[in-house]
Scaffold this motif. Structure first.
Motif, short mmCIF file in Angstrom:
data_model
loop_
_atom_site.label_atom_id
_atom_site.label_comp_id
_atom_site.label_asym_id
_atom_site.label_seq_id
_atom_site.Cartn_x
_atom_site.Cartn_y
_atom_site.Cartn_z
N CYS A 43 -5.92 -4.24 -2.70
CA CYS A 43 -5.45 -4.74 -1.40
C CYS A 43 -6.62 -5.04 -0.48
O CYS A 43 -6.61 -6.04 0.25
CB CYS A 43 -4.50 -3.73 -0.75
SG CYS A 43 -2.81 -3.73 -1.38
N ASP A 44 -7.63 -4.19 -0.51
CA ASP A 44 -8.84 -4.42 0.31
C ASP A 44 -9.54 -5.70 -0.12
O ASP A 44 -9.99 -6.49 0.72
CB ASP A 44 -9.80 -3.23 0.20
CG ASP A 44 -9.30 -1.99 0.92
OD1 ASP A 44 -8.37 -2.12 1.74
OD2 ASP A 44 -9.83 -0.89 0.65
N GLU A 45 -9.62 -5.93 -1.44
CA GLU A 45 -10.27 -7.15 -1.95
C GLU A 45 -9.46 -8.38 -1.57
O GLU A 45 -10.01 -9.44 -1.23
CB GLU A 45 -10.43 -7.07 -3.47
CG GLU A 45 -11.46 -6.03 -3.91
CD GLU A 45 -11.64 -6.00 -5.41
OE1 GLU A 45 -10.93 -6.77 -6.11
OE2 GLU A 45 -12.47 -5.22 -5.90
N ARG A 55 -7.48 -8.64 1.05
CA ARG A 55 -7.68 -8.83 2.48
C ARG A 55 -9.00 -9.53 2.76
O ARG A 55 -9.09 -10.43 3.61
CB ARG A 55 -7.62 -7.48 3.20
CG ARG A 55 -8.03 -7.50 4.68
CD ARG A 55 -7.31 -8.55 5.48
NE ARG A 55 -5.87 -8.34 5.50
CZ ARG A 55 -5.00 -9.24 5.96
NH1 ARG A 55 -5.43 -10.42 6.42
NH2 ARG A 55 -3.71 -8.98 5.95
N ARG A 66 0.83 -1.21 0.00
CA ARG A 66 0.00 0.00 0.00
C ARG A 66 0.87 1.27 0.00
O ARG A 66 0.57 2.24 -0.69
CB ARG A 66 -0.91 0.03 1.23
CG ARG A 66 -2.05 -0.97 1.23
CD ARG A 66 -2.79 -0.85 2.54
NE ARG A 66 -3.74 -1.92 2.79
CZ ARG A 66 -5.01 -1.90 2.42
NH1 ARG A 66 -5.48 -0.85 1.78
NH2 ARG A 66 -5.80 -2.92 2.70
N LYS A 89 -5.10 0.45 -3.37
CA LYS A 89 -5.88 0.33 -2.14
C LYS A 89 -7.07 -0.61 -2.31
O LYS A 89 -7.31 -1.48 -1.48
CB LYS A 89 -6.37 1.71 -1.68
CG LYS A 89 -7.15 1.66 -0.38
CD LYS A 89 -7.65 3.03 0.02
CE LYS A 89 -8.39 2.98 1.36
NZ LYS A 89 -9.52 2.02 1.35
N ARG A 90 -7.81 -0.41 -3.39
CA ARG A 90 -9.00 -1.25 -3.61
C ARG A 90 -8.63 -2.72 -3.77
O ARG A 90 -9.27 -3.59 -3.17
CB ARG A 90 -9.75 -0.78 -4.87
CG ARG A 90 -10.98 -1.65 -5.21
CD ARG A 90 -11.65 -1.21 -6.50
NE ARG A 90 -10.75 -1.30 -7.64
CZ ARG A 90 -10.48 -2.45 -8.29
NH1 ARG A 90 -11.03 -3.60 -7.87
NH2 ARG A 90 -9.67 -2.45 -9.32
#
Length: 250
Positions: free
Chosen positions: A236-238, A240, A211, A233-234
């Motif tokens: 990485c969020d997915e 996670r 990130r 970011k998006r």
């Protein structure tokens, strides 16, 4: 300017029982059509490109094909399908603790590793003191390499490899070497190289590193490309959410 192009790259491993049965038995089985092989695609149809100054984070669980892909990008392996185009000098920090001789001194191993990376004797003479100081091993330079801890060995390898100024830099989990203080120093060194214009590829299990350092991201899963893009970011969020069991793949 496009510095790296990975064009529909696939890498296949073929396994059989040659090692266990020996050459003679292998020939006999081939003649009888009784020799069996198994194909395994470590990577399948990977496709992306990077421009000068980009930093790509590659994420994925163990077995996703990350390290195999890096070997193809660095030129260690030839893809079974597709191709890789590189522009400029490439430096790859893979398997940091390999390529040393335990019976040689730390100093001798520094020169040995430098030679394996293609550095000239003149370059090593000029940079050796910087290498040993950065690795924090000055008091150990005349000791046998085998007496070092695994972390100290990795610090030396990282220090040697980071002294060049490559056009493409490949990092496979190397920012986690050493203790917390050295980790910060190694991250700062990589940022210095990146800010100098190097195109960088980072494989890391640390989403925080990805990130904070990367402007592009590639997600691999069981050898397949899930997604590639600049919305770090998006993605990485997915990822996670996938790790937390909230997102699944077949």
């Amino acid at each position: 300017m496009e510095v790296l192009k990975v064009n529909h790259v696939s890498i296949k491993y073929v396994t059989g029982d040659l090692k266990s049965i020996g050459l003679k038995e292998y020939v006999m089985r081939k003649l009888k059509n009784d020799y069996h092989t198994t194909e395994f695609w470590a990577d399948k149809d990977i496709n992306f490109s990077l421009e000068k100054g980009d930093m790509l984070g590659i994420i994925g669980t163990n077995g996703a094909g990350k390290s195999t892909l890096l070997k193809a990008i660095s030129g260690i392996m030839v893809p079974s399908e597709g191709w890789v185009k590189r522009e400029g000098k490439i430096a790859a920090l893979l398997e940091l603790a390999s390529g040393f001789d335990g019976d040689l001194t730390v100093k001798e191993n520094a020169y040995l590793r430098g030679a394996l990376l293609g550095y000239t004797r003149k370059f090593m003479d000029e940079t050796y003191e910087d290498i040993i100081q950065f690795a924090e091993l000055k008091e150990f330079e005349e000791r046998p390499f085998k007496q070092l801890s695994s972390g100290m060995k990795s610090r030396l390898a990282f220090s040697i490899a980071s002294m060049v100024k490559p056009d493409i830099l490949i990092l496979d989990e190397v920012l986690s070497v050493g203790d917390g203080a050295f980790r910060k120093k190694s991250e700062a060194k990589m940022k210095e190289i990146i800010n100098g214009g190097a195109t960088t590829i980072l494989v890391s299990h640390s989403l925080g590193q990805v990130r904070s350092m990367c402007n592009k991201i590639l997600w691999l899963h069981k050898g397949k490309q899930v997604t590639f893009g600049s919305d770090v970011k998006r993605i990485c969020d997915e990822y996670r959410a996938f790790l937390d069991g909230k997102k699944r793949f077949s």
